[in-house]
Design a protein around this motif. Structure first.
Motif, PDB file in Angstrom:
ATOM      1  N   MET A   1       0.823  -1.190   0.000  1.00  0.00           N
ATOM      2  CA  MET A   1       0.000   0.000   0.000  1.00  0.00           C
ATOM      3  C   MET A   1       0.876   1.266   0.000  1.00  0.00           C
ATOM      4  N   TYR A   2       1.958   1.212   0.749  1.00  0.00           N
ATOM      5  CA  TYR A   2       2.845   2.377   0.830  1.00  0.00           C
ATOM      6  C   TYR A   2       3.402   2.737  -0.545  1.00  0.00           C
ATOM      7  N   ASN A   3       3.871   1.744  -1.295  1.00  0.00           N
ATOM      8  CA  ASN A   3       4.444   2.018  -2.619  1.00  0.00           C
ATOM      9  C   ASN A   3       3.413   2.570  -3.591  1.00  0.00           C
ATOM     10  N   ILE A   4       2.184   2.060  -3.523  1.00  0.00           N
ATOM     11  CA  ILE A   4       1.112   2.574  -4.389  1.00  0.00           C
ATOM     12  C   ILE A   4       0.827   4.029  -4.065  1.00  0.00           C
ATOM     13  N   LEU A   5       0.728   4.351  -2.780  1.00  0.00           N
ATOM     14  CA  LEU A   5       0.480   5.733  -2.368  1.00  0.00           C
ATOM     15  C   LEU A   5       1.634   6.649  -2.773  1.00  0.00           C
ATOM     16  N   LYS A   6       2.851   6.159  -2.618  1.00  0.00           N
ATOM     17  CA  LYS A   6       4.023   6.953  -2.976  1.00  0.00           C
ATOM     18  C   LYS A   6       4.035   7.254  -4.477  1.00  0.00           C
ATOM     19  N   GLN A   7       3.728   6.258  -5.299  1.00  0.00           N
ATOM     20  CA  GLN A   7       3.668   6.466  -6.750  1.00  0.00           C
ATOM     21  C   GLN A   7       2.526   7.408  -7.123  1.00  0.00           C
TER      22      GLN A   7
ATOM     23  N   VAL B   1      -2.451  10.854   3.826  1.00  0.00           N
ATOM     24  CA  VAL B   1      -2.530   9.410   4.059  1.00  0.00           C
ATOM     25  C   VAL B   1      -1.128   8.814   4.032  1.00  0.00           C
ATOM     26  N   LEU B   2      -0.341   9.215   3.060  1.00  0.00           N
ATOM     27  CA  LEU B   2       1.033   8.733   2.950  1.00  0.00           C
ATOM     28  C   LEU B   2       1.855   9.104   4.183  1.00  0.00           C
TER      29      LEU B   2
END
Length: 141
Positions: free
Chosen positions: A1-7, A61-62
């Protein structure tokens, strides 16, 4: 989830910055050329407002799921950690508040020059603040 939000946060940032720059430049040109405020000017500014607010929500959120954000005591000792934990979110929130104020003030204005003036001042200030706190080294890597 973190990587999706970061992208998502990085991708939306491109759109938000481009729209914000176009809105600010358009307002400055409209103000200096004394042209009439058009529906297209309003839409550009509205899309810039919308994308900056989407960017803010994704960023918040991130912020709360990011492993990079640590306690404020730890953050003050390291410049990169301080950027992520304090400077980037705080300055960008101030920038988005300025953009929102510009949008709100333009709605009350009747004359074209006042509408352009509010967008030129507040959107440009917001853009400058946001650009000042982007972690450029990480963003382009």
């Amino acid at each position: 989830m973190y990587n999706i939000l970061k992208q998502a946060h990085s991708g939306i940032a491109y759109l938000a910055l481009i729209l914000l720059a176009v809105a600010a430049i358009s307002a400055i040109i409209g103000l200096t050329s004394k042209r009439t405020f058009k529906e297209s000017d309003r839409k550009i500014a509205l899309f810039a407002l919308i994308f900056t607010h989407i960017q803010l929500v994704v960023g918040l959120v991130l912020y709360f799921v990011s492993p990079r954000v640590v306690s404020m005591g730890e953050a003050m000792g390291n410049s990169m950690t301080r950027l992520y934990a304090l400077e980037h979110p705080l300055i960008n929130i101030i920038g988005i508040v300025l953009i929102t104020i510009g949008w709100s003030k333009h709605k009350r204005a009747v004359e074209s020059d006042k509408k352009f003036k509010f967008f030129a001042i507040f959107y440009t200030l917001g853009l400058i603040l946001i650009l000042s706190r982007i972690p450029w080294g990480v963003w382009f890597s």
